[in-house]
Design a protein around this motif. Structure first.
Motif, short mmCIF file in Angstrom:
data_model
loop_
_atom_site.label_atom_id
_atom_site.label_comp_id
_atom_site.label_asym_id
_atom_site.label_seq_id
_atom_site.Cartn_x
_atom_site.Cartn_y
_atom_site.Cartn_z
N TYR A 173 16.84 -53.66 88.00
CA TYR A 173 16.38 -54.61 89.02
C TYR A 173 14.96 -54.27 89.46
CZ TYR A 173 20.96 -56.83 89.68
OH TYR A 173 22.12 -57.55 89.50
N LEU A 174 14.72 -53.01 89.69
CA LEU A 174 13.40 -52.61 90.19
C LEU A 174 12.30 -52.94 89.18
CD1 LEU A 174 12.21 -51.25 92.71
CD2 LEU A 174 12.22 -49.09 91.46
N GLU A 175 12.59 -52.68 87.93
CA GLU A 175 11.60 -52.99 86.90
C GLU A 175 11.35 -54.49 86.78
OE1 GLU A 175 13.57 -50.49 83.81
OE2 GLU A 175 11.52 -49.91 83.38
N ALA A 176 12.43 -55.24 86.93
CA ALA A 176 12.27 -56.70 86.85
C ALA A 176 11.41 -57.18 88.01
CB ALA A 176 13.63 -57.38 86.85
N ILE A 177 11.61 -56.60 89.17
CA ILE A 177 10.80 -56.98 90.33
C ILE A 177 9.32 -56.70 90.05
CG2 ILE A 177 10.25 -56.39 92.73
CD1 ILE A 177 13.30 -55.76 93.06
N ALA A 178 9.06 -55.52 89.51
CA ALA A 178 7.67 -55.16 89.22
C ALA A 178 7.05 -56.12 88.22
CB ALA A 178 7.60 -53.73 88.69
N GLU A 179 7.84 -56.46 87.22
CA GLU A 179 7.32 -57.34 86.17
C GLU A 179 7.01 -58.72 86.73
OE1 GLU A 179 9.68 -57.48 82.55
OE2 GLU A 179 8.90 -59.52 82.17
N LEU A 180 7.94 -59.26 87.52
CA LEU A 180 7.73 -60.59 88.08
C LEU A 180 6.59 -60.59 89.10
CD1 LEU A 180 11.40 -61.87 88.49
CD2 LEU A 180 9.71 -62.50 86.75
N GLN A 181 6.51 -59.50 89.85
CA GLN A 181 5.42 -59.41 90.82
C GLN A 181 4.07 -59.44 90.10
OE1 GLN A 181 5.67 -56.00 93.45
NE2 GLN A 181 4.16 -56.85 94.83
N ALA A 182 3.99 -58.70 89.00
CA ALA A 182 2.74 -58.66 88.23
C ALA A 182 2.43 -60.03 87.62
CB ALA A 182 2.85 -57.60 87.14
N ARG A 183 3.49 -60.73 87.20
CA ARG A 183 3.28 -61.99 86.50
C ARG A 183 3.10 -63.17 87.42
NH1 ARG A 183 7.20 -64.22 82.88
NH2 ARG A 183 8.54 -62.39 83.08
N HIS A 184 3.85 -63.21 88.51
CA HIS A 184 3.86 -64.42 89.34
C HIS A 184 3.53 -64.18 90.81
CE1 HIS A 184 6.84 -65.56 86.08
NE2 HIS A 184 5.86 -66.42 85.92
N GLY A 185 3.23 -62.94 91.18
CA GLY A 185 2.99 -62.70 92.60
C GLY A 185 4.29 -62.55 93.35
N VAL B 279 10.32 -60.92 97.92
CA VAL B 279 10.38 -59.47 97.93
C VAL B 279 9.06 -58.88 97.45
CG1 VAL B 279 11.50 -57.52 96.80
CG2 VAL B 279 12.83 -59.51 97.46
N THR B 280 8.70 -57.73 98.02
CA THR B 280 7.56 -56.96 97.48
C THR B 280 7.95 -55.49 97.38
OG1 THR B 280 6.68 -56.64 99.71
CG2 THR B 280 5.78 -58.48 98.44
N LEU B 281 7.24 -54.77 96.54
CA LEU B 281 7.49 -53.34 96.40
C LEU B 281 6.85 -52.59 97.56
CD1 LEU B 281 6.67 -52.91 92.61
CD2 LEU B 281 8.93 -52.79 93.66
N THR B 282 7.52 -51.55 98.02
CA THR B 282 6.89 -50.63 98.97
C THR B 282 6.02 -49.66 98.18
OG1 THR B 282 8.66 -49.02 98.77
CG2 THR B 282 8.89 -50.68 100.50
N GLU B 283 5.34 -48.80 98.93
CA GLU B 283 4.56 -47.75 98.27
C GLU B 283 5.47 -46.89 97.39
OE1 GLU B 283 1.66 -45.89 96.79
OE2 GLU B 283 1.35 -47.61 98.13
N ALA B 284 6.60 -46.50 97.95
CA ALA B 284 7.56 -45.68 97.19
C ALA B 284 8.06 -46.42 95.96
CB ALA B 284 8.74 -45.29 98.08
N GLY B 285 8.32 -47.71 96.12
CA GLY B 285 8.77 -48.51 94.99
C GLY B 285 7.74 -48.56 93.89
N THR B 286 6.49 -48.73 94.30
CA THR B 286 5.40 -48.79 93.33
C THR B 286 5.30 -47.47 92.56
OG1 THR B 286 4.24 -50.27 94.83
CG2 THR B 286 2.95 -49.30 93.04
N GLN B 287 5.43 -46.39 93.29
CA GLN B 287 5.41 -45.07 92.63
C GLN B 287 6.53 -44.93 91.62
OE1 GLN B 287 4.76 -42.50 96.38
NE2 GLN B 287 4.60 -41.07 94.65
N ALA B 288 7.74 -45.32 92.05
CA ALA B 288 8.89 -45.22 91.16
C ALA B 288 8.65 -46.02 89.89
CB ALA B 288 10.16 -45.69 91.87
N ILE B 289 8.10 -47.21 90.07
CA ILE B 289 7.84 -48.08 88.94
C ILE B 289 6.78 -47.50 88.02
CG2 ILE B 289 6.51 -50.17 88.44
CD1 ILE B 289 9.45 -50.58 88.62
N THR B 290 5.78 -46.91 88.58
CA THR B 290 4.72 -46.32 87.76
C THR B 290 5.31 -45.31 86.79
OG1 THR B 290 3.16 -46.57 89.58
CG2 THR B 290 2.57 -44.98 87.86
#
Lengths: 149, 149
Positions: A12-24, A63-74
């Motif tokens: 789920y987290l990765e999908a969020i990151a991907e969609l955020q990057a692609r569609h905001g 939904v948006t990623l938090t700082e921690a979420g962004t780190q996890a995704i990285t």
DNA sequence: TAACAGTGTTAGTGTAATCTAATTTTGGTG
DNA sequence: CACCAAAATTAGATTACACTAACACTGTTA
């Protein structure tokens, strides 16, 4: 607060990151579509990810990623990238397949193994010509009895 | 009857095969010890495996594999072996670690990827000298910046 | 052979993940 | 601006898996 994600939540987290990057903005139904589950399952997952502090979540809001979420995704996406690279360029699997397989493997493969794959790839790219003059990729392709194009 | 085992049940089945090979009879408490769970969890798993026709199970009796179970294990352990071999001899992970990691990976890695690993290993063993005169394993070890002994 | 220790199972609980169906909210439109 | 369809959430059920605690069986041994 973040004692490792389940495979499911990582997905789920990765999908969020991907969609955020692609569609905001990231919407529940896009996530459901992307992951292949029902919207109600997404909602539950979002609640869990929010509890863990990885996403900013308010009901009925995108939904948006938090700082921690962004780190996890990285971290996760670096791992994903290495695995995909290895599958495609060492094991010569087709790109699309390598990507799907990386999705499956990244949740169970250890950091240690992944770093070894990285070292292996780096070495081959730096020293390929010394090991086998010409394109090292052809050697690998030969090993797999595949055409290189 | 056998529409693919969960990761968990695959683990139980493999442990049964291992204990059967090592000690003949397979007892609930040995399985629990081997897998690292409680005896009651083993009982539940045995019931599921029996439902799927993979083991012969009667309450209070030692367990044995059915024909179908043996077949399933043959396949699983071949896969396990290839992955372990690859981790140890291509990625130069220590044997013990390679075994543990193979346990984790074998449940999510596709047949296709595993067969590629097999082809890769076969090729290296047959043609190692042509690619890099001397021991090919040293090349891999070098790639991972490790000592070969 | 009666008892006990250890082995195995059952009952009941909890968590994670998924689904369907019902309900609530949002946002665009007549 | 009131209404409706789409989007999102909640409620309730199900499945898988693990655990603890209570209970049942077994086989050895005094």
């Amino acid at each position: 607060m973040n004692p490792k994600l389940s495979m499911s939540l990582e997905t789920y987290l990765e999908a969020i990151a991907e969609l955020q990057a692609r569609h905001g903005a990231v919407r529940t139904s896009d996530l459901a579509e992307c992951i292949g589950c029902k919207r109600s399952s997404v909602t539950i997952a979002l609640q869990r990810l929010a509890e863990k502090g990885l996403i900013n979540y308010q009901v009925y809001r995108p939904v948006t990623l938090t700082e921690a979420g962004t780190q996890a995704i990285t971290r996760l996406s670096r791992f994903h990238g290495i695995i995909e690279d290895f599958l495609e360029n060492v094991l010569a699997l087709p790109p699309d397949y390598a990507r799907e397989e990386a999705c499956r493997l990244e949740h169970s493969m250890s950091k240690r193994t992944i770093e070894r794959m990285k070292n292996f790839l780096d070495f081959i790219r730096e020293n390929g010509d010394e090991i086998a003059p010409g394109k090292i990729s052809e050697v690998f392709a030969a090993s797999l009895k595949i055409k290189t194009d």
